[in-house]
Design a protein around this motif. Sequence first.
Motif, short mmCIF file in Angstrom:
data_model
loop_
_atom_site.label_atom_id
_atom_site.label_comp_id
_atom_site.label_asym_id
_atom_site.label_seq_id
_atom_site.Cartn_x
_atom_site.Cartn_y
_atom_site.Cartn_z
N HIS A 87 0.84 -1.20 0.00
CA HIS A 87 0.00 0.00 0.00
C HIS A 87 0.88 1.26 0.00
O HIS A 87 0.82 2.07 0.93
CB HIS A 87 -0.93 0.02 1.21
CG HIS A 87 -1.73 -1.23 1.39
ND1 HIS A 87 -2.58 -1.72 0.43
CD2 HIS A 87 -1.79 -2.11 2.42
CE1 HIS A 87 -3.15 -2.83 0.85
NE2 HIS A 87 -2.68 -3.09 2.06
N PRO A 88 1.74 1.44 -0.99
CA PRO A 88 2.67 2.57 -0.99
C PRO A 88 1.97 3.92 -1.13
O PRO A 88 1.00 4.06 -1.87
CB PRO A 88 3.57 2.29 -2.19
CG PRO A 88 2.73 1.44 -3.10
CD PRO A 88 1.89 0.59 -2.19
N PHE A 89 2.48 4.90 -0.40
CA PHE A 89 2.02 6.29 -0.48
C PHE A 89 3.21 7.14 -0.89
O PHE A 89 4.33 6.95 -0.42
CB PHE A 89 1.49 6.74 0.87
CG PHE A 89 1.28 8.23 0.97
CD1 PHE A 89 0.15 8.82 0.41
CD2 PHE A 89 2.21 9.05 1.60
CE1 PHE A 89 -0.04 10.20 0.50
CE2 PHE A 89 2.03 10.41 1.69
CZ PHE A 89 0.90 10.99 1.14
N SER A 90 2.98 8.10 -1.77
CA SER A 90 4.05 9.00 -2.19
C SER A 90 3.57 10.45 -2.15
O SER A 90 2.38 10.73 -2.35
CB SER A 90 4.54 8.65 -3.60
OG SER A 90 3.51 8.85 -4.56
N MET A 91 4.51 11.34 -1.86
CA MET A 91 4.22 12.77 -1.82
C MET A 91 5.39 13.52 -2.45
O MET A 91 6.55 13.21 -2.17
CB MET A 91 4.05 13.24 -0.37
CG MET A 91 3.86 14.76 -0.25
SD MET A 91 3.82 15.31 1.48
CE MET A 91 5.52 14.99 1.97
N ILE A 92 5.09 14.47 -3.30
CA ILE A 92 6.12 15.30 -3.93
C ILE A 92 5.68 16.76 -3.84
O ILE A 92 4.55 17.10 -4.21
CB ILE A 92 6.34 14.91 -5.40
CG1 ILE A 92 6.77 13.44 -5.51
CG2 ILE A 92 7.39 15.80 -6.04
CD1 ILE A 92 6.86 12.94 -6.93
N TYR A 93 6.56 17.60 -3.32
CA TYR A 93 6.26 19.02 -3.17
C TYR A 93 7.40 19.85 -3.74
O TYR A 93 8.58 19.52 -3.57
CB TYR A 93 6.07 19.37 -1.70
CG TYR A 93 5.99 20.86 -1.45
CD1 TYR A 93 4.83 21.57 -1.70
CD2 TYR A 93 7.10 21.56 -0.97
CE1 TYR A 93 4.76 22.93 -1.49
CE2 TYR A 93 7.04 22.93 -0.75
CZ TYR A 93 5.87 23.61 -1.01
OH TYR A 93 5.82 24.96 -0.80
N SER A 94 7.07 20.92 -4.42
CA SER A 94 8.05 21.90 -4.86
C SER A 94 7.40 23.28 -4.74
O SER A 94 6.22 23.44 -5.08
CB SER A 94 8.51 21.64 -6.29
OG SER A 94 7.43 21.78 -7.21
N GLY A 95 8.15 24.24 -4.25
CA GLY A 95 7.57 25.57 -4.09
C GLY A 95 8.57 26.56 -3.58
O GLY A 95 9.72 26.23 -3.24
N GLY A 96 8.15 27.82 -3.52
CA GLY A 96 9.02 28.87 -3.03
C GLY A 96 8.41 30.24 -3.29
O GLY A 96 7.22 30.37 -3.57
N TYR A 97 9.27 31.24 -3.20
CA TYR A 97 8.84 32.62 -3.38
C TYR A 97 9.77 33.31 -4.36
O TYR A 97 11.00 33.24 -4.25
CB TYR A 97 8.86 33.36 -2.05
CG TYR A 97 8.22 34.73 -2.11
CD1 TYR A 97 6.86 34.87 -2.37
CD2 TYR A 97 8.99 35.89 -1.92
CE1 TYR A 97 6.27 36.13 -2.42
CE2 TYR A 97 8.40 37.15 -1.97
CZ TYR A 97 7.04 37.26 -2.22
OH TYR A 97 6.46 38.51 -2.28
N LEU A 98 9.18 33.94 -5.35
CA LEU A 98 9.91 34.67 -6.38
C LEU A 98 9.83 36.16 -6.06
O LEU A 98 8.74 36.73 -6.01
CB LEU A 98 9.32 34.37 -7.74
CG LEU A 98 10.00 34.88 -9.00
CD1 LEU A 98 9.71 33.96 -10.18
CD2 LEU A 98 9.51 36.29 -9.35
N VAL A 99 10.98 36.76 -5.80
CA VAL A 99 11.05 38.18 -5.44
C VAL A 99 11.41 38.98 -6.68
O VAL A 99 12.55 38.96 -7.14
CB VAL A 99 12.08 38.43 -4.32
CG1 VAL A 99 12.06 39.90 -3.90
CG2 VAL A 99 11.81 37.52 -3.13
N GLY A 100 10.44 39.68 -7.24
CA GLY A 100 10.70 40.49 -8.42
C GLY A 100 11.45 41.76 -8.06
O GLY A 100 11.14 42.42 -7.07
N THR A 101 12.48 42.09 -8.84
CA THR A 101 13.27 43.29 -8.58
C THR A 101 13.07 44.37 -9.63
O THR A 101 13.70 45.41 -9.58
CB THR A 101 14.77 42.93 -8.50
OG1 THR A 101 15.16 42.27 -9.72
CG2 THR A 101 15.03 41.99 -7.33
#
Length: 425
Positions: A87-101
């Motif tokens: 009964h395998p469970f998997s989780m994948i997360y990617s994220g962050g904050y882009l600071v525009g200059t």
Amino acid sequence: MRKRTHFAVLCLLPLACLAPLVYGQAAPAAVGSPRYEGFQLPTTQGTLTYALNFSERANVGYNGTNQTDYSTTLGGDLAYLSGSATHPFSMIYSGGYLVGTSDEPSSYYQNLSLSQVLSYRKWNVVVSDSVSYLPQSPTAGLSGVPGVGDGGVAPVSGSNQSILTDNSDRISNSVAGSVQRAVTGKTSLQAFGSESILTFVGDSGPGGLDSHQYSAGGGVAHRLNALSSVNANVNYSSFGFEGSTAGFSSEAVTFGYVRQFTRRFGLNASLGPQRTDGALLAHAAYGLSADVSTTYSTREAALQASYTSGSSNGSGVSAGARTQSVLGSASRGLGRAWNGSLSVSYSRSSNLPVIDQPAFTTNTGIVSTQIGRALGRHLSGFFSYTAERQDLEGVLQTSNSFSGLNQVFGFGLSYVPASLHLGGR
């Protein structure tokens, strides 16, 4: 109400991803000279991997203009594979904050994918959910945002946003499930269904056309031998759009072939006719429904290629489209300290016979590459380059489509600790 619900989910994503770190134990570190240890999805049961990324980006041709905009990103990636063999469970997360200059606005970007497999005797059930919040159409890397350091990892699932749009915050969510039951030692019956939405939010950019899709189907699969099988399926999909009571639907009958030629090389192909019709269309449209993918992998390299064709939601710029897409990607270690990755994609979309909608065709090409080098046991540097080219013929329903050439240069650092072993089966 739907938009508020999805914002609540997005706010909980970082907390859901940090929770497993509380009880994890680090695996022993390797001994020897520095080796490139960029972020990778776990392949060993009961393992969690994660990375922290910092990058500087230069966006040349932002929003179809001749200007260059600069931004700084802080983000990370995390993946977990449970210790259960049945009964395998998997989780994948990617994220962050882009600071525009400069003119590029600051924005969050987040992606979360969950998958659960349940196996009991002759039954096999798979349930998955993928949700994302992005400031643009997904184009490169695990996050879909070019130049943030995750270019060496392919997206978990393909995107249905094949027509690129200008800067417009959007939420996409797809929930899917399938059930398979063996009726003999070689033959099984299967049923599947999914729900997907694309919603444009916030005040950034020109927005877009919100859409939703429901799909259901079923069929039969038969194993020919230990390395190959065939299948036949019927599929029904319904498409709807915000502010319109009219929509359209599609029906397809596909025949598939799955073959593992060697331990390294495999093929999965499904082809068949598709009919698209509904109140939104002036007449029925006929075409090919196709989903073909192949993989080749060694200890040092991984290659993937795919082709898809069929009716789509129109990517937020049109009430539906006929879309064909080709994608190829490769990743390879270059000695102990270096690693390189490359992805190339091409999509061609054209209008369905929507009532009172002018004809259009878009040709979209994306090339993305990243080079990484180990700077220490858990620290690496990277340089990435992404080129996005889209040409438009005709007139689209909305004004948020991108046209021209956009290039993103990125460089930065990644901190990738040793994987965590979370124990037990």
